[in-house]
Design a protein around this motif. Sequence first.
Motif, mmCIF file in Angstrom:
data_model
loop_
_atom_site.group_PDB
_atom_site.id
_atom_site.type_symbol
_atom_site.label_atom_id
_atom_site.label_comp_id
_atom_site.label_asym_id
_atom_site.label_seq_id
_atom_site.Cartn_x
_atom_site.Cartn_y
_atom_site.Cartn_z
ATOM 1 N N ARG A 51 0.834 -1.201 0.000
ATOM 2 C CA ARG A 51 0.000 0.000 0.000
ATOM 3 C C ARG A 51 0.873 1.256 0.000
ATOM 4 O O ARG A 51 0.586 2.221 -0.698
ATOM 5 C CB ARG A 51 -0.915 0.020 1.222
ATOM 6 N N LEU A 52 1.955 1.197 0.766
ATOM 7 C CA LEU A 52 2.874 2.328 0.824
ATOM 8 C C LEU A 52 3.540 2.553 -0.537
ATOM 9 O O LEU A 52 3.693 3.695 -0.995
ATOM 10 C CB LEU A 52 3.932 2.093 1.919
ATOM 11 N N GLU A 53 3.943 1.449 -1.183
ATOM 12 C CA GLU A 53 4.558 1.559 -2.512
ATOM 13 C C GLU A 53 3.551 2.141 -3.499
ATOM 14 O O GLU A 53 3.892 2.977 -4.342
ATOM 15 C CB GLU A 53 5.025 0.165 -2.973
ATOM 16 N N GLU A 54 2.341 1.705 -3.409
ATOM 17 C CA GLU A 54 1.291 2.226 -4.290
ATOM 18 C C GLU A 54 1.101 3.736 -4.053
ATOM 19 O O GLU A 54 0.983 4.501 -5.003
ATOM 20 C CB GLU A 54 0.008 1.461 -3.966
ATOM 21 N N ARG A 55 1.119 4.161 -2.838
ATOM 22 C CA ARG A 55 0.980 5.570 -2.513
ATOM 23 C C ARG A 55 2.174 6.374 -3.018
ATOM 24 O O ARG A 55 2.018 7.498 -3.534
ATOM 25 C CB ARG A 55 0.921 5.708 -0.997
ATOM 26 N N PHE A 56 3.364 5.800 -2.857
ATOM 27 C CA PHE A 56 4.576 6.468 -3.331
ATOM 28 C C PHE A 56 4.527 6.653 -4.838
ATOM 29 O O PHE A 56 4.895 7.708 -5.364
ATOM 30 C CB PHE A 56 5.808 5.653 -2.899
ATOM 31 N N LYS A 57 4.094 5.630 -5.558
ATOM 32 C CA LYS A 57 4.010 5.742 -7.022
ATOM 33 C C LYS A 57 2.980 6.807 -7.401
ATOM 34 O O LYS A 57 3.198 7.567 -8.358
ATOM 35 C CB LYS A 57 3.630 4.406 -7.632
ATOM 36 N N ARG A 58 1.903 6.898 -6.717
ATOM 37 C CA ARG A 58 0.919 7.921 -7.036
ATOM 38 C C ARG A 58 1.448 9.325 -6.704
ATOM 39 O O ARG A 58 1.211 10.264 -7.448
ATOM 40 C CB ARG A 58 -0.375 7.695 -6.215
ATOM 41 N N ALA A 59 2.185 9.398 -5.632
ATOM 42 C CA ALA A 59 2.771 10.686 -5.268
ATOM 43 C C ALA A 59 3.820 11.125 -6.316
ATOM 44 O O ALA A 59 3.936 12.306 -6.648
ATOM 45 C CB ALA A 59 3.401 10.641 -3.885
ATOM 46 N N GLN A 60 4.561 10.177 -6.863
ATOM 47 C CA GLN A 60 5.547 10.492 -7.885
ATOM 48 C C GLN A 60 4.841 10.937 -9.158
ATOM 49 O O GLN A 60 5.331 11.843 -9.851
ATOM 50 C CB GLN A 60 6.433 9.270 -8.185
ATOM 51 N N LYS A 61 3.792 10.305 -9.506
ATOM 52 C CA LYS A 61 3.082 10.687 -10.716
ATOM 53 C C LYS A 61 2.516 12.099 -10.558
ATOM 54 O O LYS A 61 2.483 12.889 -11.483
ATOM 55 C CB LYS A 61 1.929 9.708 -11.027
ATOM 56 N N LEU A 62 2.056 12.441 -9.425
ATOM 57 C CA LEU A 62 1.500 13.767 -9.187
ATOM 58 C C LEU A 62 2.618 14.828 -9.175
ATOM 59 O O LEU A 62 2.410 15.956 -9.596
ATOM 60 C CB LEU A 62 0.752 13.802 -7.841
ATOM 61 N N ALA A 63 3.770 14.443 -8.705
ATOM 62 C CA ALA A 63 4.872 15.380 -8.649
ATOM 63 C C ALA A 63 5.449 15.612 -10.041
ATOM 64 O O ALA A 63 6.074 16.622 -10.277
ATOM 65 C CB ALA A 63 5.943 14.848 -7.695
ATOM 66 N N GLN A 64 5.249 14.815 -10.889
ATOM 67 C CA GLN A 64 5.841 15.041 -12.218
ATOM 68 C C GLN A 64 4.948 15.912 -12.989
ATOM 69 O O GLN A 64 4.595 16.713 -13.440
ATOM 70 C CB GLN A 64 5.991 13.751 -13.014
#
Length: 153
Positions: free
Chosen positions: A140-153
């Motif tokens: 779940r944390l990895e999934e959140r991190f990937k979503r946060a990275q997509k938003l940051a880009q």
Amino acid sequence: MDQAIEATEELPTSAENTSHAHKNETNHESVVDLPQHATDEENDHLQLRCSEMFQKMSLYLNGEVENTIQDYILLENMNKATTVRYDEMHHTARTVGNSLHEINQKFSDLQPYLEQIETIEQSILTLEQAAYKLDAYSKRLEERFKRAQKLAQ
């Protein structure tokens, strides 16, 4: 057989033929009067038949005694065989009892180790559940991190 010979030797006279039995007053024995028409040949035949009867009766009784002896011998042999069998069974039961005692003693000796294994198994199950929870949380944390990275880009 001697009595039959004595009876034939004491044949009654013609005056005594009218009675069937009389007492001999000199020796007080019972004597059976034979009919007058019984000849020596008939007496010999009767003695022969009596002798044959006694021989056959003796043979029969000897056979019965021999059969009884054989029955007792058979019973004795059966008792001996049964005794041997029970001794074998007693030995087997004693061996099984000793083995059972040894197994129980070994189980008693291993009981603390078995309890430790049970405790370790419970700890492993708890640790395994914690690992599954940690794995689910990291996913779940990895999934959140990937979503946060997509938003940051």
